[in-house]
Design a protein around this motif. Structure first.
Motif, mmCIF file in Angstrom:
data_model
loop_
_atom_site.group_PDB
_atom_site.id
_atom_site.type_symbol
_atom_site.label_atom_id
_atom_site.label_comp_id
_atom_site.label_asym_id
_atom_site.label_seq_id
_atom_site.Cartn_x
_atom_site.Cartn_y
_atom_site.Cartn_z
ATOM 1 N N TYR A 50 1.078 -1.205 -0.235
ATOM 2 C CA TYR A 50 -0.277 0.096 -0.141
ATOM 3 C C TYR A 50 0.823 1.490 -0.236
ATOM 4 C CZ TYR A 50 -3.631 3.711 1.715
ATOM 5 O OH TYR A 50 -3.935 4.525 1.825
ATOM 6 N N ILE A 51 0.584 2.416 -0.912
ATOM 7 C CA ILE A 51 1.447 3.978 -0.451
ATOM 8 C C ILE A 51 0.681 4.963 -0.611
ATOM 9 C CG2 ILE A 51 2.469 5.087 -2.705
ATOM 10 C CD1 ILE A 51 3.698 2.297 -4.560
ATOM 11 N N ASP A 52 0.925 5.219 0.844
ATOM 12 C CA ASP A 52 -0.518 6.258 0.845
ATOM 13 C C ASP A 52 -0.122 7.565 0.039
ATOM 14 O OD1 ASP A 52 -2.002 6.385 3.688
ATOM 15 O OD2 ASP A 52 -0.506 8.738 3.498
ATOM 16 N N PRO A 53 -1.498 8.246 -0.129
ATOM 17 C CA PRO A 53 -1.043 9.062 -1.075
ATOM 18 C C PRO A 53 0.001 10.308 -0.803
ATOM 19 C CG PRO A 53 -3.621 8.557 -1.100
ATOM 20 C CD PRO A 53 -2.356 7.791 0.099
ATOM 21 N N SER A 54 -0.124 10.401 0.828
ATOM 22 C CA SER A 54 1.703 11.422 1.086
ATOM 23 C C SER A 54 2.591 10.591 1.192
ATOM 24 C CB SER A 54 1.113 11.226 2.483
ATOM 25 O OG SER A 54 1.271 9.731 2.856
ATOM 26 N N MET A 55 2.528 9.485 0.320
ATOM 27 C CA MET A 55 3.984 9.370 -0.072
ATOM 28 C C MET A 55 4.336 9.920 -1.372
ATOM 29 S SD MET A 55 3.531 5.432 1.981
ATOM 30 C CE MET A 55 5.234 4.571 0.801
ATOM 31 N N VAL A 56 3.716 9.643 -2.123
ATOM 32 C CA VAL A 56 3.751 10.054 -3.721
ATOM 33 C C VAL A 56 5.168 11.057 -4.081
ATOM 34 C CG1 VAL A 56 2.778 10.958 -5.689
ATOM 35 C CG2 VAL A 56 1.351 9.172 -4.857
ATOM 36 N N PHE A 57 5.139 12.075 -3.432
ATOM 37 C CA PHE A 57 6.116 13.516 -3.265
ATOM 38 C C PHE A 57 6.946 13.057 -3.008
ATOM 39 C CE2 PHE A 57 2.046 15.349 -5.318
ATOM 40 C CZ PHE A 57 2.076 15.419 -6.412
ATOM 41 N N GLY A 72 4.167 7.459 -11.955
ATOM 42 C CA GLY A 72 2.936 6.734 -13.474
ATOM 43 C C GLY A 72 2.058 6.085 -12.775
ATOM 44 N N PRO A 73 2.345 4.947 -13.111
ATOM 45 C CA PRO A 73 0.700 3.906 -12.092
ATOM 46 C C PRO A 73 1.145 3.878 -11.198
ATOM 47 C CG PRO A 73 1.720 2.702 -14.908
ATOM 48 C CD PRO A 73 2.348 4.084 -14.030
ATOM 49 N N ASN A 74 2.068 3.779 -10.397
ATOM 50 C CA ASN A 74 2.346 3.736 -9.274
ATOM 51 C C ASN A 74 1.649 4.825 -8.036
ATOM 52 O OD1 ASN A 74 3.461 1.346 -9.319
ATOM 53 N ND2 ASN A 74 5.121 2.379 -9.260
ATOM 54 N N ALA A 75 1.856 5.791 -9.071
ATOM 55 C CA ALA A 75 1.199 6.951 -8.078
ATOM 56 C C ALA A 75 -0.787 7.458 -9.140
ATOM 57 C CB ALA A 75 1.722 8.186 -8.752
ATOM 58 N N ARG A 76 -1.108 6.817 -10.295
ATOM 59 C CA ARG A 76 -1.722 7.289 -10.636
ATOM 60 C C ARG A 76 -2.952 5.911 -9.981
ATOM 61 N NH1 ARG A 76 0.267 7.527 -15.310
ATOM 62 N NH2 ARG A 76 0.212 5.706 -16.122
ATOM 63 N N ALA A 77 -2.314 4.624 -8.794
ATOM 64 C CA ALA A 77 -3.250 3.833 -8.230
ATOM 65 C C ALA A 77 -2.945 5.055 -7.069
ATOM 66 C CB ALA A 77 -2.607 2.690 -8.326
ATOM 67 N N ALA A 78 -3.077 5.930 -5.959
ATOM 68 C CA ALA A 78 -2.868 6.173 -5.663
ATOM 69 C C ALA A 78 -3.299 7.492 -5.179
ATOM 70 C CB ALA A 78 -1.672 6.900 -4.322
ATOM 71 N N GLY A 79 -4.218 7.473 -6.614
ATOM 72 C CA GLY A 79 -6.009 8.805 -6.711
ATOM 73 C C GLY A 79 -4.965 9.800 -7.447
ATOM 74 N N ILE A 80 -2.982 9.625 -7.804
ATOM 75 C CA ILE A 80 -2.875 11.259 -8.222
ATOM 76 C C ILE A 80 -2.756 11.013 -9.320
ATOM 77 C CG2 ILE A 80 -0.883 12.517 -7.993
ATOM 78 C CD1 ILE A 80 -1.350 11.514 -4.661
ATOM 79 N N PRO A 81 -3.587 12.135 -10.113
ATOM 80 C CA PRO A 81 -3.601 11.477 -12.011
ATOM 81 C C PRO A 81 -2.226 12.170 -12.473
ATOM 82 C CG PRO A 81 -4.581 13.296 -11.067
ATOM 83 C CD PRO A 81 -4.584 12.903 -9.841
ATOM 84 N N LYS A 82 -1.359 12.075 -12.662
ATOM 85 C CA LYS A 82 0.357 11.880 -12.973
ATOM 86 C C LYS A 82 0.561 11.112 -13.953
ATOM 87 C CE LYS A 82 4.056 13.780 -9.186
ATOM 88 N NZ LYS A 82 5.151 13.368 -9.467
ATOM 89 N N ASP A 83 0.667 11.389 -15.068
ATOM 90 C CA ASP A 83 0.659 12.111 -15.759
ATOM 91 C C ASP A 83 1.074 12.221 -17.427
ATOM 92 O OD1 ASP A 83 0.786 10.330 -18.745
ATOM 93 O OD2 ASP A 83 -1.535 9.016 -17.934
ATOM 94 N N VAL A 84 2.476 12.189 -17.712
ATOM 95 C CA VAL A 84 3.250 13.178 -18.015
ATOM 96 C C VAL A 84 2.195 12.895 -19.427
ATOM 97 C CG1 VAL A 84 5.182 13.901 -19.135
ATOM 98 C CG2 VAL A 84 5.606 12.553 -17.431
ATOM 99 N N LYS A 124 10.861 0.483 2.069
ATOM 100 C CA LYS A 124 10.012 0.964 3.143
ATOM 101 C C LYS A 124 8.767 0.008 2.478
ATOM 102 C CE LYS A 124 6.684 4.044 4.484
ATOM 103 N NZ LYS A 124 6.757 3.934 6.555
ATOM 104 N N LEU A 125 8.088 -0.385 1.589
ATOM 105 C CA LEU A 125 6.899 -0.999 1.124
ATOM 106 C C LEU A 125 7.407 -2.585 2.071
ATOM 107 C CD1 LEU A 125 5.774 -0.127 -2.208
ATOM 108 C CD2 LEU A 125 5.013 1.169 0.723
ATOM 109 N N ALA A 126 8.397 -3.201 1.844
ATOM 110 C CA ALA A 126 8.716 -4.352 2.335
ATOM 111 C C ALA A 126 8.816 -4.876 3.045
ATOM 112 C CB ALA A 126 10.242 -4.749 1.147
#
Ligand code: FAD
Ligand code: SF4
Ligand code: SF4
Ligand code: SF4
Lengths: 392, 175, 596
Positions: A227-234, A240-252, A366-368
């Protein structure tokens, strides 16, 4: 899978940042070395795991098995000669290297490329995404024991490589983008063969969707994993998809529309749950999106016209002093080249930003934590990692 | 973007501002000011994404250039913050407390360029090169060709000829 | 999660009944038509320029000699050998190949147990793919270099046809660098240049905007760069590797560009000739033409005391007294010559050896003698009327123009001859006609038909722009003279100039006649040498070649040991050959005297 939190008292105390307090002398822990032939990635990479029972208490990423010093080698190459090298930085998806390298060089040289070349590049990048996702999906399924998916997906990936071969003359390393444009447009009858390929992929995807996404084992093991918390994204440079799965619509492709992406119709795919399953689902949808984008391009792309700008003699091509960064959306997220020139015929420095650099090191470590050792491969694949782009 | 630069100029010693693209600026800031400016950019100006941190060796001029590439995700703009540090005292304040990923970049820079970031986690552990005993290889004075010639052996039996010299030998050897 | 999720995966079993998708005979699979497989090379087309080797960042290519491929002008005789242990199939070598001889096949399977077999010369080993049509080729309209030259600006015909202003403007810095950029530094041109100038090296200097380096490279082999930069016959360009893609490099104009950029005052400093150590040996040079000047320069560099004896009143030989000013302004000759003078070379003008001083005397007074006396006797057609006072020799007229003597140009002129000398005299006279009568009435008539006229194409084009009429393929028959005045030239059709063996043996059709009105005729059909300055005794010792030139060894030493000979009386005729001879002679004299 043991729910570690139910037995938390048996496991070490936590530091404020979520890491475990480990006393190796206590005799409770074992160090396990996973890799460098790691099932979780294409390429070589190791995990140094500290485990208690079969739960991971601490994870350290080790890379360096594929280091060939590409960035440095390019400093000794004329700009054009960097191309055959750069593709090797992301083997399963080399086209992004071609694009980022050529476009930084073109930008610093003040060179405009013809429209048809832009279309061609867009097509190549989207085809590259498609085949990379198809390869990935086999890896993800395989990591959870579904070996058959990889057989299917690699079959259709091979069809995409056939289409690459038709356009570029190469299956893996295409080297079709050249500073100034591309080496040619699509051959006669290409649209038809492309369409057949796309339909075949759709057919196979249907099977994959039934067997993989409607599969209790896959669901059980992937839902909630990593689980990647949206707060971790930045904080962790997640893209990419790792960020988008957290609801953050990052797509270059949408955020900084490059090449012809602003002439294509598409929405950014996001998810909510930010776990391995959500990420897999996003990538599954991305496959359909790529198919759709390629179809759009087959209609809109010019079939003739200039595809190469006039360039000076590439043997002596000097580029004025400058510095720039160009990014693109590869399957794993933000892929970019930071190119610095010094007025000579050779790059001063090229730094490649591959998404795995952040995903596979700081984020993975971190995730492991607290993950069952049997899930490491599945977790890593769910972050979609290519080691050569870490060490370049 | 222009306003931002004006704001920053009031507080920090900034030079060499280059508007590379509409949404991409590079600027140089004094080493002393760098980390506080980067912190301010992250916390107050929306530059929350550390795209990359890298170095360029300007051997001839005697300094390393660090580039912190920051991205404002909301405004879709990039800011390349350049810091020049002395090649002989290659050391820079760490930013590992600002981004979790910074430590990885800094560890790599230590290994590849020999730039130290005191306090950065695991900064002294080798990252890519295990057992490396030469100068940091991404420095310009590390000669990859020489290294490979000393370390590896060429395939025997190869020989090439320079066209002009060969023609002289064949066509007008006396001249 | 639901029960469905347990059952659904079993649908995978349906594939059991499906035909496998894998390729049954993978070794027989045809790759795509653009596939980048094993290389093919058309060895006839390839010129061994080595550009493929230069671009290959994997260092997979070696340039090697090959049996049956000869080294000749424009072809090094080398061919690329590819090491497939290194090749990454990028095809950059194909893209840059100057001749498009190198391509790829779409073959990619080949099994062999000997790794060394994977290093071979494409095209030379009868590989199964050598005649394969399919495979990667350089795409169309795609170049990694600029195939075409930067155009040289010339002044318009209307502005030039009344004056002797220099026609060619010369490159600007931007143009020169752009042109120099096209050179691939193969060096194929060096062998063809009679002086073997360091062409790629000075072109590189232009590219790097380093004029001092450029000048140094020029003077290594050529002390007359202003002259050569304008009028050189540029044989090098005829073999330039880039002509196969488009145009040859403008080598001559780039040389001129370098010389034009450096002011005369800086030559000594740049060329480090401020303090030459002199020796006590004395050399006499006969003739201040390119051969003599070149010998003088290189001898002076070696410390010799050099004195030039010249029959005419100024230096330069045919470059001053033959080549018209609009092609080569006198001050440019002076720039080259003055620098040679500044090294201490002495000039004695208006002194004809054999008349004013004997050759024997020179032999007595000097340690060695170099003769470069050129071709100054005009040849005559010897047709009826050619001894009329208004029938001139081109070289005589050109000399008079250069000397500033006024010439009686008539209203209607016919020039006989199809070479560059004919063009030079015609264009000179046309200018004078324009000045005197305000219009041109001049015909050039040659034996050769237009396709084989020896004059350069641009000379023909420019002559016509200057309103000269060219009448090719006529043989002069008779000059019509009435009341002691020339009325014109009778000609008959010339059918062919050379016989089957390629010998000069013109055939005419006597029935096809023409008459060109004229009150002045000029003959420009060739020049011969005047060796009357040799005593009879010497002439008997002086060996000649069967082409009636003076025979010399590779150091320009004649059969009379103290006498070195060069220039038009040995080879050529052109300026650069004369310069090369001068250089060789200087080396020869130095050897000769140091052995003594
Ligand atoms: C009209 C014309 C145009 C030409 N155009 C070109 C061209 O565009 N490009 C090119 O490369 N070449 C050209 N040439 C040829 C070129 O000029 C000659 O090849 C070159 O000058 C030969 O040099 P040289 O030193 O051998 O002889 P010359 O230049 O002929 O010099 C010989 C010198 O010796 C002197 N001399 C002769 N006898 C004696 C004596 N007994 N005592 C003292 N001095 C003597 C003569 O007066 C003369 O000054 C042209 C020639 C002519 C006639
Ligand atoms: S294809 Fe590329 S690697 Fe192979 S020989 Fe040609 S330039 Fe070298
Ligand atoms: S570049 Fe072409 S012409 Fe030149 S040596 Fe190579 S194959 Fe031959
Ligand atoms: S001038 Fe032409 S032949 Fe000479 S080195 Fe350059 S490209 Fe080669």
């Amino acid at each position: 899978m043991t729910d570690i939190n139910k037995h938390r008292d048996k496991f070490p105390q936590k530091n404020p940042d979520g890491t475990n307090i480990i006393d190796l002398k206590s005799g409770k822990f074992i160090k396990v070395w996973q890799g460098p032939n790691h099932p979780g990635i294409t390429g070589n990479m190791s995990l140094e795991l500290t485990i208690q029972g079969d739960e991971i208490m601490e994870c350290k990423t080790h890379v360096g098995y594929l280091h060939r010093g590409f960035e440095k080698l390019m400093e000794r190459r004329r700009f054009i000669q960097c191309l055959p090298i750069c593709v090797r930085i992301a083997v399963p998806e080399p086209d992004f290297n071609e694009y980022c390298l050529t476009s930084t060089v073109e930008e610093l040289a003040g060179l405009k490329i013809p429209d048809a070349a832009k279309w061609m590049r867009t097509l190549l990048l989207e085809m590259s995404r498609l085949q990379s996702f198809l390869m990935w999906i086999g890896g993800q399924a395989g990591a959870f024991g579904l070996g058959i998916i990889g057989q299917w997906s690699n079959y259709v990936r091979d069809l995409v490589l056939d289409r690459f071969e038709e356009i570029t003359g190469g299956r893996i390393y295409h080297m079709h983008m050249i500073p100034g444009g591309v080496r040619g447009l699509t051959p006669d009858g290409f649209e038809k063969r492309m369409e057949e390929t796309l339909q075949e992929i759709e057919k196979v995807m249907k099977d994959i969707e039934t067997t993989m996404f409607n599969n209790s084992i896959f669901k059980k093991r992937s839902i909630g994993l990593g689980y990647i918390d949206p707060s971790m994204v930045f904080e962790y440079g997640v893209t990419g998809p790792n960020a988008r799965a957290a609801g953050i619509p990052k797509d270059v492709r949408k955020d900084y529309p490059y090449l012809k992406y602003n002439e294509l119709d598409f929405d950014v795919i996001t998810g909510k749950n930010s776990d391995a399953f959500t990420r897999a689902d996003i990538r599954r949808k991305e496959i359909h999106l790529s198919i759709d984008l390629i179809r759009q391009m087959m209609v809109k792309m010019p079939k003739s016209g200039d595809y190469m700008a006039k360039v000076p003699n590439v043997l002596h091509w000097k580029i004025p002093k400058g510095e720039t960064y160009v990014r693109a959306e590869c399957t794993r997220g933000e892929f970019g080249y930071h190119t610095v020139t010094d007025g000579s015929g050779y790059p001063r420095r090229i730094n490649v930003r591959g998404p795995s650099y952040t995903h596979a090191v700081a984020l993975m470590e971190k995730l492991a934590i607290d993950v069952n050792i049997a899930d490491t491969a599945g977790l890593m694949v769910s972050l979609h990692t290519y080691p050569p782009e870490i060490e370049r | 973007m222009k306003n931002l630069i004006e704001r920053l100029k009031k507080q920090f010693k900034i030079s060499e501002v280059v508007f590379q693209r509409d949404n991409e600026i590079f600027l140089t800031v004094e080493k002393m000011d760098a980390v506080s400016m980067i912190t301010q950019l992250r916390d107050l100006e929306g530059f929350t994404h550390l795209v990359l941190l890298t170095a360029v060796d300007w051997l001839e001029e005697g300094y390393f250039q660090l580039t912190y590439l920051l991205n404002n995700y909301e405004k879709k703009t990039d800011l390349g913050v350049r810091v020049k540090i002395d090649r002989d005292k290659a050391e820079m304040t760490s930013i590992h407390h600002l981004w979790k990923t910074a430590a990885t970049y800094q560890r790599e820079l230590k290994e590849m360029f020999g730039i130290d970031f005191p306090g950065s986690p695991r900064v002294d552990e080798s990252f890519i090169l295990e057992g490396w005993d030469n100068i940091p290889p991404y420095r310009r004075d590390f000669d990859t060709k020489k290294y490979s010639e000393e370390t590896y052996f060429p395939r025997p039996g190869r020989k090439t000829h320079d066209p002009a010299e060969y023609m002289k030998k064949k066509l007008y050897p006396e001249d | 999660m639901s029960f469905k999720d347990v059952l659904k995966p079993f649908t995978a079993w349906k594939n059991l009944a499906i035909e496998p998708v894998s390729i049954k005979k993978p070794l027989e699979r045809q790759a795509a038509p653009r596939y980048r497989g094993f290389h093919k090379n058309n060895l006839e087309k390839c010129i061994g320029c080595g550009t493929c080797e230069e671009i290959c960042q994997n260092a997979a290519i070696d340039m090697v000699p090959l049996d049956g491929i000869e080294t000749k002008e424009g072809d090094s005789g080398l061919r690329p050998m590819i090491d497939y242990g290194r090749c990454c199939w990028c095809a950059l070598c194909v893209d840059v190949c100057t001749t498009n001889s190198l391509t790829m096949s779409n073959h990619f399977t080949w099994v062999d147990t000997n790794a060394d077999n994977f290093r071979f010369i494409p095209g030379a080993e009868n590989k199964p793919w050598d005649n394969e049509e399919l495979g990667y080729k350089k795409p169309e309209n795609y170049e990694l270099n600029n195939p075409y030259r930067v155009e040289m600006v010339e002044i318009e015909p209307e502005q030039r046809d009344k004056s002797f202003l220099e026609i060619v403007k010369g490159f600007s810095k931007e143009q020169a660098i752009k042109e120099a950029d096209r050179c691939i530094e193969c060096g194929l041109c060096i062998a063809t240049c009679p002086a073997h100038m360091g062409i790629p090296a000075y072109i590189a200097a232009v590219r790097n905007d380093d004029m001092e380096e450029g000048l140094r490279v020029l003077y290594e082999t050529n002390p007359l760069p202003e002259i050569c930069g304008r009028v050189c016959t540029h044989k090098c360009e005829s073999v330039c590797a880039m002509q196969h893609k488009g145009d040859a490099l403008s080598i001559r104009w780039l040389k001129r560009y370098i010389a034009d950029q450096v002011p005369a005052e800086k030559y000594k400093e740049i060329l480090e000739t401020e303090n030459i150590k002199k020796n006590d040996k004395k050399i006499a040079i006969i003739g201040a033409g390119p051969a003599g000047l070149s010998a003088a320069y290189y001898l002076a560099l070696l410390g010799y005391n050099v004195k030039i004896f010249e029959a005419l009143s100024g230096p330069g030989g045919m470059t001053r007294y033959g080549i018209p000013e609009y092609r080569l302004p006198y001050d440019q000759i002076d720039k080259d010559v003055d620098y040679i003078k500044s090294l201490g070379v002495e000039f004695q003008f208006n002194t004809r050896i054999g008349k004013d001083i004997t050759l024997d005397k020179l032999h007595e007074d000097f340690d060695a003698v170099f003769a470069g006396t050129g071709l100054h006797l005009g040849r005559s057609t010897r047709i009826d009327g050619s001894n009329h006072e208004k029938c001139y020799q081109a070289v005589d007229l050109l000399r008079d123009v250069a000397d500033g003597k006024s010439i009686n140009v008539e209203k209607k002129i016919v020039v006989i001859g199809g070479g560059n000398v004919a063009m030079d005299i015609a264009r000179t006279l046309a200018r004078l006609q324009n000045q005197k009568y305000g219009k041109v009435q001049l015909i050039i008539t040659s034996l050769e038909s237009e396709d084989i006229m020896p004059a350069d194409l641009e000379e023909i084009v420019e002559s016509r722009e200057e309103k000269i009429i060219i009448e090719p393929a006529w043989g002069p028959k008779k000059i019509k003279i009435e009341d002691g005045k020339i009325k014109g030239l009778h000609v008959i059709k010339c059918l062919s100039v050379f016989d089957e063996e390629g010998r000069f043996n013109p055939k005419f059709d006597e029935n096809k006649k023409e008459f060109f009105e004229a009150d002045m005729v000029v003959e420009a059909i060739g020049q011969g040498m005047d060796l009357s300055y040799f005593s009879e005794e010497m002439q008997s010792r002086l060996e000649m070649t069967d082409r009636h030139k003076v025979k010399v060894d590779n150091n320009c030493q004649s059969s009379i040991p103290w006498l070195f000979v060069g220039g038009d009386i040995v080879a050529g005729p052109d300026v650069i050959s004369a310069i090369a001879d001068g250089h060789r002679a200087a080396r020869g004299i130095d050897n000769f005297l140091s052995q003594k």
